[in-house]
Design a protein around this motif. Structure first.
Motif, mmCIF file in Angstrom:
data_model
loop_
_atom_site.group_PDB
_atom_site.id
_atom_site.type_symbol
_atom_site.label_atom_id
_atom_site.label_comp_id
_atom_site.label_asym_id
_atom_site.label_seq_id
_atom_site.Cartn_x
_atom_site.Cartn_y
_atom_site.Cartn_z
ATOM 1 N N SER A 226 2.777 -8.807 -0.625
ATOM 2 C CA SER A 226 3.795 -7.987 -1.235
ATOM 3 C C SER A 226 4.337 -6.794 -0.470
ATOM 4 O O SER A 226 5.310 -6.279 -1.015
ATOM 5 N N GLU A 227 3.444 -6.071 0.405
ATOM 6 C CA GLU A 227 4.103 -4.961 1.144
ATOM 7 C C GLU A 227 5.283 -5.691 1.940
ATOM 8 O O GLU A 227 6.365 -4.926 1.761
ATOM 9 N N ARG A 228 5.103 -6.559 2.539
ATOM 10 C CA ARG A 228 6.048 -7.296 3.480
ATOM 11 C C ARG A 228 7.275 -7.831 2.822
ATOM 12 O O ARG A 228 8.361 -7.840 3.324
ATOM 13 N N THR A 229 7.328 -7.871 1.580
ATOM 14 C CA THR A 229 8.178 -8.554 0.724
ATOM 15 C C THR A 229 9.041 -7.390 -0.123
ATOM 16 O O THR A 229 9.706 -7.531 -1.119
ATOM 17 N N GLY A 230 8.481 -6.162 -0.009
ATOM 18 C CA GLY A 230 9.232 -4.933 -0.663
ATOM 19 C C GLY A 230 8.276 -4.498 -1.836
ATOM 20 O O GLY A 230 9.105 -3.685 -2.515
ATOM 21 N N ASP A 231 7.522 -5.406 -2.199
ATOM 22 C CA ASP A 231 6.994 -5.023 -3.847
ATOM 23 C C ASP A 231 5.811 -4.171 -3.646
ATOM 24 O O ASP A 231 4.626 -4.277 -3.463
ATOM 25 N N THR A 232 6.113 -2.697 -3.148
ATOM 26 C CA THR A 232 5.156 -1.636 -3.016
ATOM 27 C C THR A 232 4.230 -1.476 -3.858
ATOM 28 O O THR A 232 2.873 -1.311 -3.825
ATOM 29 N N ALA A 233 4.499 -1.553 -5.210
ATOM 30 C CA ALA A 233 3.737 -1.268 -6.654
ATOM 31 C C ALA A 233 2.582 -2.492 -6.521
ATOM 32 O O ALA A 233 1.450 -1.864 -6.667
ATOM 33 N N SER A 234 2.878 -3.517 -6.140
ATOM 34 C CA SER A 234 1.878 -4.528 -6.208
ATOM 35 C C SER A 234 0.981 -4.821 -4.936
ATOM 36 O O SER A 234 -0.094 -4.819 -5.278
ATOM 37 N N ALA A 251 -12.774 -6.416 4.657
ATOM 38 C CA ALA A 251 -11.279 -6.353 3.895
ATOM 39 C C ALA A 251 -11.109 -4.955 3.119
ATOM 40 O O ALA A 251 -10.003 -4.299 3.260
ATOM 41 N N LYS A 252 -12.125 -4.374 2.575
ATOM 42 C CA LYS A 252 -11.745 -2.899 2.178
ATOM 43 C C LYS A 252 -11.242 -2.018 3.201
ATOM 44 O O LYS A 252 -10.494 -1.281 3.016
ATOM 45 N N ARG A 253 -12.029 -2.305 4.188
ATOM 46 C CA ARG A 253 -11.365 -1.112 5.443
ATOM 47 C C ARG A 253 -10.205 -1.329 5.855
ATOM 48 O O ARG A 253 -9.239 -0.404 6.147
ATOM 49 N N LEU A 254 -9.565 -2.616 5.892
ATOM 50 C CA LEU A 254 -8.264 -2.906 6.338
ATOM 51 C C LEU A 254 -7.377 -2.605 5.213
ATOM 52 O O LEU A 254 -6.227 -2.075 5.360
ATOM 53 N N ALA A 255 -7.846 -2.773 3.866
ATOM 54 C CA ALA A 255 -7.006 -2.219 2.914
ATOM 55 C C ALA A 255 -6.779 -0.973 2.618
ATOM 56 O O ALA A 255 -5.767 -0.477 2.463
ATOM 57 N N GLU A 256 -7.759 -0.117 2.988
ATOM 58 C CA GLU A 256 -7.626 1.297 3.044
ATOM 59 C C GLU A 256 -6.653 1.873 4.034
ATOM 60 O O GLU A 256 -5.776 2.385 3.841
ATOM 61 N N SER A 257 -6.731 1.110 5.298
ATOM 62 C CA SER A 257 -5.871 1.483 6.398
ATOM 63 C C SER A 257 -4.397 1.145 5.867
ATOM 64 O O SER A 257 -3.482 1.889 6.092
ATOM 65 N N ARG A 258 -4.230 0.035 5.567
ATOM 66 C CA ARG A 258 -2.833 -0.236 4.772
ATOM 67 C C ARG A 258 -2.293 0.588 3.691
ATOM 68 O O ARG A 258 -1.033 0.802 3.737
ATOM 69 N N LEU A 259 -3.308 0.748 2.796
ATOM 70 C CA LEU A 259 -2.804 1.790 1.607
ATOM 71 C C LEU A 259 -2.438 3.017 2.074
ATOM 72 O O LEU A 259 -1.458 3.747 1.516
ATOM 73 N N ASN A 260 -3.035 3.473 3.128
ATOM 74 C CA ASN A 260 -2.789 4.817 3.590
ATOM 75 C C ASN A 260 -1.388 4.948 4.511
ATOM 76 O O ASN A 260 -0.724 5.990 4.317
ATOM 77 N N ASN A 261 -0.939 3.871 4.941
ATOM 78 C CA ASN A 261 0.456 3.702 5.562
ATOM 79 C C ASN A 261 1.563 3.476 4.625
ATOM 80 O O ASN A 261 2.773 3.263 4.969
ATOM 81 N N LEU A 262 1.289 2.776 3.481
ATOM 82 C CA LEU A 262 2.416 2.815 2.325
ATOM 83 C C LEU A 262 3.013 4.023 1.822
ATOM 84 O O LEU A 262 2.501 5.167 1.709
#
Length: 262
Positions: A226-234, A251-262
């Motif tokens: 979703s991030e790479r296709t431009g759907d930031t909300a999803s 997966a939670k730690r990776l999700a936190e890292s990506r969420l902080n960079n959005l």
């Protein structure tokens, strides 16, 4: 497990270094050569800081993606080794049962001489003639799954692994390996940037196999797509779902890292 620990330590060191450099940039003073604080010079300094931070985040994200792929491969290797061990134990159990049967048969046949004992309980195999010279026995469920996984872990023939997993899913849709097979297929399609097809496989894992150990990783990958296709909300919703539902997972730690960079 040692390999996973080393990789986690490596990631932590990388993140710490990135944060340290980022903090240094943020605290760097803006030097005014003319003493008057010209706007263009200040903007140029800020642009350099932003560019450096962006490049660092991109490098860090690439490292995270590569490490996630390596973790997936290590997990797959563990699955294959565990499956092989289970098959060995099962064969041993069957062998012990067969020995018990033969010993019992010998006990019941008390009048059998020692020279006749080797043939006791041994049946003459019946060799069936194949219907045609080209006919071959069909590969079983365990072997089919192992063959598909080994195309990734051992020979790294990713182009052949895609049809191998597709064939496995088609032949064994209700297999205990089905959620893993869907996840591996989704990962292969993800690497090829086939976002729609990869999303389909990850959605199957997330929705049909809610108890699978692969579900948090599947949700994470859906968030990344979703991030790479431009759907930031999803992307935010899916990454937050991983954090909320699987607080103790990698997966939670990776999700936190990506969420902080959005």
């Amino acid at each position: 497990m040692t390999i996973l620990a080393n990789k986690t330590l490596k990631l932590g060191v990388t993140l710490s270094a990135a944060l340290a450099v980022s903090s240094a940039f943020a605290q760097a003073p803006v030097v005014d050569a003319n003493g008057g604080g010209e706007l263009e010079q200040r903007i140029a300094v800020l642009e350099r800081i932003v560019k450096s931070r962006t490049e660092m985040q991109h490098r860090l994200q690439t490292q995270l993606d590569n490490m996630q792929m390596e973790v997936d491969q290590l997990r797959g290797a563990v699955e294959v080794n565990t499956n092989e061990l289970q098959k060995v134990l099962e064969r041993q159990r069957e062998l012990y049962l067969e020995i018990d049967k033969r010993v019992e048969a010998l006990k019941q046949a008390g009048g059998v001489t020692s020279t006749a004992m080797p043939s006791a309980g041994v049946e003459t195999p019946i060799v069936s003639t194949p219907s045609s010279p080209s006919s071959t026995p069909e590969v079983g469920e365990d072997e089919a799954y192992e063959d598909a996984v080994n195309l990734i872990l051992k020979s790294r023939e990713y182009d052949k692994a895609v049809p191998a997993f597709q064939s496995f899913i088609s032949r064994f849709p209700n297999s205990s390996y089905a959620p893993n097979a869907h996840y591996w297929l989704g990962q292969l399609l993800f690497n090829e940037q086939k976002w729609d097809e990869a999303s389909e496989q990850f959605n199957i894992v997330a929705n049909r196999f809610s108890d699978s150990a692969k579900r948090p990783d599947a949700l994470l990958k859906l968030g990344v797509i979703s991030e790479r296709t431009g759907d930031t909300a999803s992307a935010r919703q899916l990454l937050q779902q991983v954090i909320n539902e699987y607080p103790d997972s990698s997966a939670k730690r990776l999700a936190e890292s990506r969420l902080n960079n959005l």
